[in-house]
Design a protein around this motif. Structure first.
Motif, PDB file in Angstrom:
ATOM      1  N   UNK A  17       0.802  -1.211   0.000  1.00  0.00           N
ATOM      2  CA  UNK A  17       0.000   0.000   0.000  1.00  0.00           C
ATOM      3  C   UNK A  17       0.848   1.280   0.000  1.00  0.00           C
ATOM      4  N   UNK A  18       1.803   1.303  -0.912  1.00  0.00           N
ATOM      5  CA  UNK A  18       2.698   2.463  -0.990  1.00  0.00           C
ATOM      6  C   UNK A  18       2.967   2.757  -2.466  1.00  0.00           C
ATOM      7  N   UNK A  19       2.522   3.905  -2.902  1.00  0.00           N
ATOM      8  CA  UNK A  19       2.596   4.296  -4.307  1.00  0.00           C
ATOM      9  C   UNK A  19       4.031   4.315  -4.838  1.00  0.00           C
ATOM     10  N   UNK A  20       4.911   4.896  -4.026  1.00  0.00           N
ATOM     11  CA  UNK A  20       6.298   5.045  -4.483  1.00  0.00           C
ATOM     12  C   UNK A  20       6.945   3.674  -4.710  1.00  0.00           C
ATOM     13  N   UNK A  21       6.659   2.755  -3.782  1.00  0.00           N
ATOM     14  CA  UNK A  21       7.257   1.416  -3.919  1.00  0.00           C
ATOM     15  C   UNK A  21       6.724   0.731  -5.179  1.00  0.00           C
ATOM     16  N   UNK A  22       5.422   0.895  -5.433  1.00  0.00           N
ATOM     17  CA  UNK A  22       4.847   0.300  -6.646  1.00  0.00           C
ATOM     18  C   UNK A  22       5.487   0.918  -7.889  1.00  0.00           C
ATOM     19  N   UNK A  23       5.664   2.227  -7.900  1.00  0.00           N
ATOM     20  CA  UNK A  23       6.287   2.888  -9.059  1.00  0.00           C
ATOM     21  C   UNK A  23       7.704   2.363  -9.292  1.00  0.00           C
ATOM     22  N   UNK A  24       8.461   2.286  -8.215  1.00  0.00           N
ATOM     23  CA  UNK A  24       9.843   1.799  -8.343  1.00  0.00           C
ATOM     24  C   UNK A  24       9.844   0.354  -8.832  1.00  0.00           C
ATOM     25  N   UNK A  25       8.933  -0.435  -8.270  1.00  0.00           N
ATOM     26  CA  UNK A  25       8.860  -1.844  -8.661  1.00  0.00           C
ATOM     27  C   UNK A  25       8.560  -1.972 -10.152  1.00  0.00           C
ATOM     28  N   UNK A  26       7.618  -1.169 -10.637  1.00  0.00           N
ATOM     29  CA  UNK A  26       7.224  -1.267 -12.051  1.00  0.00           C
ATOM     30  C   UNK A  26       8.342  -0.851 -12.986  1.00  0.00           C
ATOM     31  N   UNK A  27       9.266  -0.076 -12.469  1.00  0.00           N
ATOM     32  CA  UNK A  27      10.373   0.363 -13.331  1.00  0.00           C
ATOM     33  C   UNK A  27      11.502  -0.650 -13.425  1.00  0.00           C
ATOM     34  N   UNK A  28      11.421  -1.715 -12.641  1.00  0.00           N
ATOM     35  CA  UNK A  28      12.488  -2.719 -12.713  1.00  0.00           C
ATOM     36  C   UNK A  28      12.318  -3.564 -13.976  1.00  0.00           C
ATOM     37  N   UNK A  29      13.371  -3.704 -14.779  1.00  0.00           N
ATOM     38  CA  UNK A  29      13.241  -4.553 -15.966  1.00  0.00           C
ATOM     39  C   UNK A  29      13.112  -6.025 -15.554  1.00  0.00           C
ATOM     40  N   UNK A  30      12.271  -6.779 -16.280  1.00  0.00           N
ATOM     41  CA  UNK A  30      11.918  -8.128 -15.822  1.00  0.00           C
ATOM     42  C   UNK A  30      13.021  -9.171 -15.986  1.00  0.00           C
ATOM     43  N   UNK A  31      13.845  -9.044 -17.013  1.00  0.00           N
ATOM     44  CA  UNK A  31      14.870 -10.074 -17.219  1.00  0.00           C
ATOM     45  C   UNK A  31      14.289 -11.356 -17.783  1.00  0.00           C
ATOM     46  N   UNK A  32      15.056 -12.416 -17.690  1.00  0.00           N
ATOM     47  CA  UNK A  32      14.647 -13.667 -18.336  1.00  0.00           C
ATOM     48  C   UNK A  32      13.621 -14.457 -17.534  1.00  0.00           C
ATOM     49  N   UNK A  33      13.512 -14.154 -16.263  1.00  0.00           N
ATOM     50  CA  UNK A  33      12.607 -14.905 -15.375  1.00  0.00           C
ATOM     51  C   UNK A  33      12.890 -16.416 -15.411  1.00  0.00           C
ATOM     52  N   UNK A  34      14.155 -16.731 -15.466  1.00  0.00           N
ATOM     53  CA  UNK A  34      14.560 -18.143 -15.512  1.00  0.00           C
ATOM     54  C   UNK A  34      14.010 -18.923 -14.317  1.00  0.00           C
ATOM     55  N   UNK A  60      15.355 -12.684  -5.971  1.00  0.00           N
ATOM     56  CA  UNK A  60      16.398 -12.529  -6.986  1.00  0.00           C
ATOM     57  C   UNK A  60      16.546 -11.049  -7.383  1.00  0.00           C
ATOM     58  N   UNK A  61      15.416 -10.387  -7.605  1.00  0.00           N
ATOM     59  CA  UNK A  61      15.457  -8.958  -7.976  1.00  0.00           C
ATOM     60  C   UNK A  61      16.131  -8.149  -6.868  1.00  0.00           C
ATOM     61  N   UNK A  62      15.837  -8.488  -5.614  1.00  0.00           N
ATOM     62  CA  UNK A  62      16.468  -7.800  -4.477  1.00  0.00           C
ATOM     63  C   UNK A  62      17.980  -7.981  -4.523  1.00  0.00           C
ATOM     64  N   UNK A  63      18.402  -9.202  -4.812  1.00  0.00           N
ATOM     65  CA  UNK A  63      19.847  -9.459  -4.815  1.00  0.00           C
ATOM     66  C   UNK A  63      20.537  -8.660  -5.927  1.00  0.00           C
ATOM     67  N   UNK A  64      19.843  -8.478  -7.060  1.00  0.00           N
ATOM     68  CA  UNK A  64      20.449  -7.701  -8.150  1.00  0.00           C
ATOM     69  C   UNK A  64      20.502  -6.206  -7.813  1.00  0.00           C
ATOM     70  N   UNK A  65      19.480  -5.721  -7.114  1.00  0.00           N
ATOM     71  CA  UNK A  65      19.504  -4.310  -6.680  1.00  0.00           C
ATOM     72  C   UNK A  65      20.722  -4.071  -5.785  1.00  0.00           C
ATOM     73  N   UNK A  66      20.935  -4.989  -4.850  1.00  0.00           N
ATOM     74  CA  UNK A  66      22.087  -4.838  -3.956  1.00  0.00           C
ATOM     75  C   UNK A  66      23.400  -5.025  -4.719  1.00  0.00           C
ATOM     76  N   UNK A  67      23.387  -6.002  -5.618  1.00  0.00           N
ATOM     77  CA  UNK A  67      24.610  -6.276  -6.380  1.00  0.00           C
ATOM     78  C   UNK A  67      25.035  -5.059  -7.206  1.00  0.00           C
ATOM     79  N   UNK A  68      24.064  -4.361  -7.781  1.00  0.00           N
ATOM     80  CA  UNK A  68      24.412  -3.190  -8.588  1.00  0.00           C
ATOM     81  C   UNK A  68      24.986  -2.062  -7.736  1.00  0.00           C
ATOM     82  N   UNK A  69      24.545  -1.974  -6.494  1.00  0.00           N
ATOM     83  CA  UNK A  69      25.153  -0.991  -5.594  1.00  0.00           C
ATOM     84  C   UNK A  69      26.594  -1.419  -5.295  1.00  0.00           C
TER      85      UNK A  69
END
Ligand code: FPP
Ligand code: MG
Length: 298
Positions: A17-34, A60-69
């Motif tokens: 229930x947080x608009x900003x989090x939804x916006x950020x989430x939607x901006x993440x590219x999906x990748x291969x979804x292996x 997995x998406x969380x780990x990539x966010x951290x990995x990019x940092x």
């Protein structure tokens, strides 16, 4: 079939229930979804499988966010990384949110499923730490590299396949082996593509692993194949931006020494084992995922 997983992830985020989090989430590219594909192919499209796939993709998406940092990466999957557009603090917190919401949902699963996935995330984190450590200097130690790859990449794919098998009442150990082999082969192919493909194809800078300090398998094999003088030259290129002549030298040596081919054959052998296991288990679609992954170009 992956749409159901995307929708489930959105529903999990909508819970917050947080608009900003939804916006950020939607901006993440999906990748291969292996990982999601594996769950659905192993456990079918039952509701629990869709949920498990969504949980694993969020982790997995969380780990990539951290990995990019950690890697200070400016691009991910062809678009600007979240740390580049929003800053590292936002990327870290968004990772934490995806990761904790994923874990919250994981507690709704059978204990052994939750334990398999949670244990893999511990491995993932240890693997990332090892990756950072190994990157401090040129690493010619194959064993250390393979262990790190298992932890950083294969452990979660192994747990994905095993936990999906548990959901479906299939033999978890067979699927775990399949996932482990697939995961290690996947990383080796990634290592090769970093050297052979263009930035446009990769969606991230080309030949960046060595610049970032990553002595991947082809570099370890190249080191083994070179004489002392050229070894020193290779070591001197580690961990800094490469100019055009260095790039051309590495490419030429990678091919001439057979280092690339050696790494490729290793990935292929691991892949073939996984294919054989799935043929025996009567799972042609899972065998096909391995073949496509080995033959991919990005
Ligand atoms: C990509 O490696 C990184 C991983 C597969 C795992 C990263 C794991 C963590 C940051 C641990 C924290 C985990 C959670 C769930 C918060 P890479 O840099 O070799 O690949 P790349 O080229 O795709 O960046
Ligand atoms: Mg990275």
């Amino acid at each position: 079939m992956l749409e159901s997983v995307e929708a489930r992830m959105e529903a999990f985020i909508a819970d917050l229930d947080n608009r900003e989090i939804m916006d950020l989430f939607r901006r993440l590219p999906a990748g291969k979804r292996l990982r999601a594909k594996l769950v659905l192919k192993i456990a079918g499209e039952r509701e629990e499988a869709v949920k498990l796939a969504a949980v694993i993709e969020m982790i997995h998406a969380a780990s990539l966010l951290h990995d990019d940092v950690i890697d200070d990466a400016q691009t991910r999957r062809g678009v600007a990384s979240m740390n580049a557009t929003e800053g590292s603090k936002q990327a870290i917190m968004m990772g934490d949110i995806l990761y904790s919401k994923g874990f919250e949902e994981l507690t709704g699963f059978e204990r052994r499923i939750a334990a398999a996935v949670a244990g893999a995330v511990t491995q993932l984190s240890i693997g990332e730490l090892m990756d950072v450590r190994l990157g401090e200097r040129f690493n010619p130690d194959k064993e250390a590299y393979m262990k790190m790859v298992y932890q950083k990449t294969a452990a979660l794919i192994e747990a994905t396949a095993a936990s999906a098998a548990m959901l479906a009442g299939k033999e978890a150990e067979v699927y775990a082996t399949y996932g482990r082999n697939l995961g290690i082969a996947f990383q080796i192919i990634d290592d090769i593509l970093d050297i052979t493909q263009s930035a446009e194809k990769l969606g991230k800078p080309a030949m960046h692993d060595l610049e970032e300090g990553k002595t991947t398998l082809p570099y370890i094999y190249l080191y083994e194949a070179l004489g002392e003088r050229e070894r020193q030259k290779l070591i001197s290129l580690h961990g800094k931006p490469l100019d055009e002549s260095a790039r051309a030298w590495i490419k030429e040596k990678m091919v001439a020494s057979g280092a690339l081919q050696r790494a490729y054959l290793e990935a292929k052998a691991l892949g073939e084992e996984a294919v054989a296991l799935m043929r025996k288990a009567g799972e042609p679609a899972l065998a096909e995922i391995v073949t496509a992954m080995i033959e991919r170009e990005f």
